[in-house]
Design a protein around this motif. Structure first.
Motif, mmCIF file in Angstrom:
data_model
loop_
_atom_site.group_PDB
_atom_site.id
_atom_site.type_symbol
_atom_site.label_atom_id
_atom_site.label_comp_id
_atom_site.label_asym_id
_atom_site.label_seq_id
_atom_site.Cartn_x
_atom_site.Cartn_y
_atom_site.Cartn_z
ATOM 1 N N GLU A 117 0.819 -1.210 0.000
ATOM 2 C CA GLU A 117 0.000 0.000 0.000
ATOM 3 C C GLU A 117 0.851 1.256 0.000
ATOM 4 O O GLU A 117 0.549 2.232 -0.657
ATOM 5 N N LYS A 118 1.957 1.230 0.742
ATOM 6 C CA LYS A 118 2.828 2.406 0.778
ATOM 7 C C LYS A 118 3.441 2.685 -0.593
ATOM 8 O O LYS A 118 3.711 3.826 -0.938
ATOM 9 N N LYS A 161 -13.449 3.503 -8.048
ATOM 10 C CA LYS A 161 -13.881 2.639 -6.940
ATOM 11 C C LYS A 161 -13.308 1.228 -7.067
ATOM 12 O O LYS A 161 -12.815 0.677 -6.064
ATOM 13 N N PRO A 162 -13.331 0.596 -8.253
ATOM 14 C CA PRO A 162 -12.700 -0.721 -8.359
ATOM 15 C C PRO A 162 -11.204 -0.693 -8.016
ATOM 16 O O PRO A 162 -10.688 -1.636 -7.400
ATOM 17 N N TYR A 163 -10.525 0.380 -8.388
ATOM 18 C CA TYR A 163 -9.103 0.509 -8.058
ATOM 19 C C TYR A 163 -8.906 0.599 -6.544
ATOM 20 O O TYR A 163 -8.029 -0.066 -5.972
ATOM 21 N N ILE A 164 -9.713 1.419 -5.888
ATOM 22 C CA ILE A 164 -9.604 1.578 -4.438
ATOM 23 C C ILE A 164 -9.945 0.273 -3.733
ATOM 24 O O ILE A 164 -9.247 -0.159 -2.805
ATOM 25 N N ASP A 165 -11.014 -0.387 -4.161
ATOM 26 C CA ASP A 165 -11.422 -1.646 -3.531
ATOM 27 C C ASP A 165 -10.367 -2.738 -3.704
ATOM 28 O O ASP A 165 -10.212 -3.604 -2.835
ATOM 29 N N LYS A 166 -9.638 -2.692 -4.802
ATOM 30 C CA LYS A 166 -8.598 -3.691 -5.056
ATOM 31 C C LYS A 166 -7.359 -3.451 -4.212
ATOM 32 O O LYS A 166 -6.702 -4.399 -3.772
ATOM 33 N N THR A 202 -17.174 -2.769 0.659
ATOM 34 C CA THR A 202 -17.505 -2.392 -0.714
ATOM 35 C C THR A 202 -18.994 -2.133 -0.970
ATOM 36 O O THR A 202 -19.339 -1.515 -1.973
ATOM 37 N N LYS A 203 -19.863 -2.572 -0.094
ATOM 38 C CA LYS A 203 -21.299 -2.453 -0.356
ATOM 39 C C LYS A 203 -21.767 -1.002 -0.267
ATOM 40 O O LYS A 203 -21.149 -0.171 0.386
#
Length: 291
Positions: free
Chosen positions: A27-28, A159-164, A170-171
């Motif tokens: 993540e970093k 949003k898909p990028y952030i969720d990944k 995610t809901k």
């Protein structure tokens, strides 16, 4: 025999530790190097990846991410708040008018007081293209009208990028879209257009005046049973802002929007600026997430 048991224990211990650390390192790597002159909190960073939205303009949009204070010390998943005008949310050195929302300070204090944590994803506006990005319809004087492209980008790409890449809930019931002024308009539009994505809308000082088409849009999309909507308006924002917001509230209720899921807050002395939205951000989140 005893040595073998100790070796197996140590191998297992280091394997567990390495598994816990690995996600943090990944993540970093997503973030840019910190700017030492910034006033944003340490748990706010800018993604290395910049997004050029096809059909919107040729501007690379930076994305700011706020992570809760305990993000790297747990494996928890968090609700996500999507916001606009990221330049004005966290850092006075990038804020357009020298004032910021203080989203990071507010949420850090909220976490300290309650243990509640959120991820905030803020998308920078396109500068002089901001009106285009945050308006679904055109205005005879100010133009605009590319807001649908922007919202589709949030839903289908960001949003898909952030969720990944982050630990998110995610809901729709955990996902909010919040903004002010034209950012309030595009939040209102995006939330009603995609109720299966955004279950919570914070429309602050919303520019309902921009196009009368917002009324037909609300009539066609306002009968939402699961969305929570928070409307904020100041009494000192201009002579049409308050009546426009009150009319929209009545229109939504008439379409079937549940009164229990709708709150309109009127602050008589509220003005159209970051100082007002800073002061009201906690109340917005408190209502949307039942804190």
């Amino acid at each position: 025999m005893t040595k073998n048991i100790i070796l197996l224990f140590l191998c297992g211990f280091f394997l567990i530790i390495s598994c816990k650390i690995a996600p943090v390192k990944v993540e970093k790597q997503l973030f840019k190097t910190e700017n030492n002159n910034s006033t944003k909190s340490a748990n706010v960073s800018i993604l290395k990846k910049e997004f050029i939205v096809e059909g919107l303009n040729n501007i690379a949009h930076k994305v700011w991410v706020y992570l809760p204070p305990n993000y790297h010390s747990t494996s928890k998943k968090y609700p996500v708040i999507y916001m606009h005008d990221a330049q004005n949310l966290f850092d006075v050195t990038t804020a357009a008018y020298g004032k910021e929302w203080g989203v990071d300070e507010t949420l850090n204090q909220l976490y300290k007081n309650t243990g509640k944590g959120f991820i905030v994803v803020g998308v920078e506006n396109g500068g002089d293209k901001r009106i285009e990005e945050y308006t679904p319809w055109t205005h005879p004087k100010y133009g605009g009208g590319k807001g649908a492209i922007y919202i589709d980008f949030l839903v289908k790409e960001l949003k898909p990028y952030i969720d990944k890449n982050f630990r998110t809930k995610t809901k729709a019931k955990h996902t909010a879209i919040v903004g002010s002024s034209l950012g309030g308009l595009i939040s209102f539009y995006g939330g009603l257009k995609y109720p299966d994505i955004f279950g919570k809308i914070g429309a602050l000082s919303t520019s309902f005046w921009f196009s009368k088409k917002v009324n037909n849009f609300a009539k066609e999309n306002g009968n939402q049973k699961k969305i929570k909507l928070y409307l904020l308006i100041g009494g000192d924002e201009g002579y049409t802002m308050l009546p426009d917001t009150q009319k929209m509230e009545k229109l939504l209720i008439k379409t079937g929007f549940p009164i229990k899921n709708l709150k309109t807050k009127i602050v008589p002395e509220g003005q159209h600026n970051e100082t007002f939205w800073n002061a009201e951000f906690l109340d917005t989140i408190t209502y949307l997430y039942n804190l």
